[in-house]
Design an enzyme around this catalytic site. Structure first.
Site: not given
Lengths: 563, 563
Positions: B290, B434-436, B441
């Site tokens: 993802a 989004y997605e962290g 990260q």
């Protein structure tokens, strides 16, 4: 989410405790009565007006924004009443001469006012933002007849003004403009042509709108030297409507509170301002001030973004902070997390350093105009000429990228409109473009201002700063700048100058900022966490970019990038 | 302005001529029949579909965008028909297993497809973007009964899926989630709670929508270990409507083509996916894939922005270029001006380097899954684990800031909606969140992955790259990285790790990019201007940031920033 609060304490500290504006200004005959108390009181009142009247209209400026209706432009609800309060309170006339109905206060004070206004509501502030420039232009170049009708009304803000420069095919290159102005027997002109990107070309804030229009007389030479400046009002003296039409307003990324108009001059009546072929010259009177205004917009917008991010970071709890920063609960306020602190401290540092440089430049504008000693005026003019493009570029770059960093503090909430932070990011983006793109500022600095005299003027500015502050890292950075300037000048390569211009501008800006942060920490209260912590963040995280830019510049001087 | 054109020639060059995917993939038993011709043909067809069907819907995705109407969500005109064509042509099933009705093609090919789709139309692409992740999640953790109803329909794209994770008070910190799931006698659960930021939570693209929901069973422990994953469809097996409601869609900065829904689970029927308390674990199956998808969105968006800027710069004439770049007319195409060339060459370099790293990571995902040798699978897994957060952050940062640079090429025209470039800037901003978030990260990379083993895994990845390419500057950068990693590991200071994380991630990314550009210029055609010119721009203007990051990191290891 609280709305923008003017940072009057910080502004006062930088103006008075660091820059000693309360001693510098009253020493000028024009401002003999402008003491610290008066300056402080005006700042305070300005802050109140901005917070009470202008800041609450920020969201409505974005949506619904301005509406176009068959040639008319409706500004967002509340904008017209706020503008009426603004001009009736005398704010537009702050720095205009008393003989023109102004208040005769220093330019730097107007600069601080516009910084606040832009932070509170960039879109609304665009409307009065051009007033002072139009006033200066008309005052210096207009005929007595034009001045008697227009000058006081522009100074007071009773009538707003525009600058009609850009055409669809002539943006950065105004020399390509085609709008025609045909002389009439009565001394007036008939103006025909299309102008785009005209901020406030049409609106409902004032009865009349005074357009300053670049156009070409028949037989004028091609290029910039064929351009003259004309004044063409929306309403003529008899109250009838001039043939100046707004055909539409642009749909933009942001700044929806300011109508960006496509204007059509359809044989419109106008009068020339200044000499034929000297149109760009007439406008350049106000260029440094206008660019510094834009730089201050960048600072105001970044301050507004920072305030929102800081308030959110205090309230929002997520995850436990590391090590000694960890609190007692299941999650800590995110301001305890180093990733968030880093953003807040770094952007705070940008605001502090850029603000000091911008206020200093505002003071130099006042000195350039009012100092009794011609050589001090010339030095001030030199400062403004060199530092203004640097600030226009760096402040607006940071206004946008720093606002985007502040948005990041909100996580997903930053991306939705509710919190107002994404509006600041969208609004601020245009400041990197208008009043000369940031790339043009860089070319202006290096190719037009620094290289032609082999870097002497810049060296003089740096030397004057060294006399104010004895700091080894600052001296080293200045020395490195002088060296790379010599190498660029020696190359005598116009292509290299354009290729190196952006890195060069950044390097100059960072060297000046290094000076500014040092200056701040050595001023009274400079060791308090409020001022020392951002300065430490700047030394750690911002100033290393200086060496990076120097490395790039040195490589370019050795081996220019192939075309 | 032409719309987005898939860069199939460039993609093919990097995949085949540089990365030799046409040799690597067929060597895996799972892809024994996937030769270069087949890969090439699929890419070609994908490009056509994207250009013909998806790209033309880009503007309409922004305005009117999605509309909310009393619980229903209407996607923009044309979106539903395009989605129907997409799933009927089998594109969602590209990389799903043949036994589930998929086409059994490599993940990297799906990655390239989604890069194109995102460049063409980020908003539309959000809808199918979660399909593959939901498929993997259900395939690995779902019961046979759930799989028999849902797996093939998700694989084919007949039904779309969502991930319902975030709650108003639980974003980056999912452990705070409160949604409840109460077990029923028949083995089902009743789910109640509010979820926000749910992409595609409601729409008119498919009959059914399959929600994967993080929730807590009664008595479950607080924090992440109390979370389980549940499947709750919009329509139950008997066709009746489940009590899952969309209360509104967010008004966002961009991405108006993707409905971001506020969802209310009101005693909704669902079934657990995987074991109790293992909800996050079930989702993490798909995390690397993802995140790499999001990285590829950044690349696709930057490519789209670059294409627009390059086309505009070829057409638009303003001012004469300097020196030998000067043409004959009154003004030259702005692409001849160094300031514009610099932007185009530098962003082109970012696209090339990031694309190579992302495709390489896509191949490693395939190797991690399908290589017959366990140690090669483990090495591939290590690569994905370390490089994916780097790419997620750097590709999305550049997607946004690079798109903003490309906007600058347009001057004032870039700020108006007409040219479509400002939409890309707005759309791309969310990918940094989004997605962290990109900050998460960085912490994931340094604090969770690099430091716990003292940097050994990272050292192994770097060593493997050194065996592929003997290049002195690359070796020096890798050595510097190892050294600073040792210093950070020796400090054993969790606060320092969080403070240094962002600079560390950038340094790793730039070191990998330096490797990538070198690899590109040493591959066939690497000395042609198409590949050598951007690589030269990267060496001059991008790679010096590596030394800057190292300087900051070294300072931090010596004297961590005071908290």
């Amino acid at each position: 989410m609280p709305s923008y609060r003017p940072s009057t304490d910080d502004q006062r500290h930088l103006l008075f405790d660091v820059l000693q504006a309360d001693r510098v200004l009253p020493a000028l005959p024009a401002f003999a009565e402008v003491d610290g108390d008066l300056l402080s009181q005006v700042l305070e009142e300005a802050g109140k007006f901005v917070a009470d009247v202008v800041a609450p209209l920020q969201a409505v400026g974005d949506a619904p924004g301005c509406k176009f209706d068959n040639g008319r432009v409706l500004t967002p609800p509340g904008f017209a009443a706020a503008y009426r309060a603004f001009w009736q309170a005398g704010w537009p006339a702050l720095a205009c001469a008393t003989e023109d109905g102004g208040q005769g206060l220093p330019w730097v004070l107007e600069g601080v006012l516009y910084e606040m206004l832009s932070g509170a509501n960039h879109g609304w502030t665009m409307a009065p933002g051009l007033l002072h420039g139009a006033y200066e232009c008309l005052k210096h170049h207009g005929s007595e007849e034009l001045k008697s009708t227009y000058l006081a009304r522009i100074a007071s803000g009773e009538w707003l003004a525009t600058m009609c420069l850009t055409e669809p095919h002539a943006g950065s290159d105004l020399g390509l403009a085609r709008t025609q102005a045909v002389p009439q027997a009565d001394g007036s002109f008939r103006i025909s042509g299309s102008k785009i990107f005209i901020s406030g070309g049409e609106h409902d804030l004032t009865d009349n709108i005074v357009h300053l229009v670049l156009a070409r007389e028949p037989g004028a030479p091609a290029g910039p030297k064929g351009l003259s400046l004309f004044l063409a009002p929306k309403l003529l003296q008899d109250g009838s409507r001039n043939t100046v039409h707004c055909d539409r307003i642009e749909e933009k990324m942001g700044l929806h509170g300011s109508p960006t108009c496509v204007m059509r001059f359809d044989n419109a009546t106008g009068w020339r301002v200044g000499d034929a072929g000297r149109g760009l010259n007439a406008m350049f009177v106000m260029m440094n001030a206008a660019r510094l205004h834009v730089a201050l917009q960048g600072i105001g917008l970044l301050d507004a973004a920072w305030q929102k991010a800081e308030a959110y970071a205090q309230e929002r709890t997520q995850m436990r902070a590391p090590g000694a920063l960890r609190g007692e609960g299941a999650a800590d306020p995110i301001i305890r997390h180093p990733a968030v602190r880093r953003i807040l401290d770094t952007e705070r540092a940008w605001i502090d350093g850029l603000r000091l440089l911008a206020y200093r430049t505002g003071l130099e504008l006042d000195l350039a105009k009012h100092h009794p000693d011609a050589s001090r005026r010339a030095a001030a003019q030199q400062w403004c000429s060199l530092v203004t493009p640097v600030l226009k570029s760096i402040c607006t770059e940071q206004g946008f990228s720093g606002a985007s960093r502040c948005l990041q503090v909100f996580g997903g909430h930053g991306y939705v409109k509710e919190w107002g932070i994404e509006q600041i990011v969208r609004d601020s983006r245009v400041t990197m473009i208008y009043e000369g793109t940031n790339e043009i500022q860089a070319i202006d600095l290096l190719a037009r201002k620094v290289l032609p005299d082999g870097g002497q003027a810049l060296a003089a500015v740096l030397a004057s700063l060294e006399t104010e502050l004895d700091d080894a890292p600052t001296r080293e950075r200045f020395a490195a700048l002088r060296e790379v300037t010599r190498a660029l000048a020696a190359a005598q390569d116009p292509t290299l100058a354009c290729e190196a211009a952006d890195d060069y501008l950044r390097a100059v800006g960072l060297a000046l900022l290094g000076w500014a942060w040092e200056r701040i920490t050595r001023a009274p209260a400079g060791s308090s966490p409020r001022w020392a912590q951002p300065a430490a963040a700047a030394r750690l995280r911002i100033l290393p970019e200086f060496e990076m830019r120097m490395a790039i510049l040195r490589t370019q001087c050795g081996q220019p990038l192939a075309a």
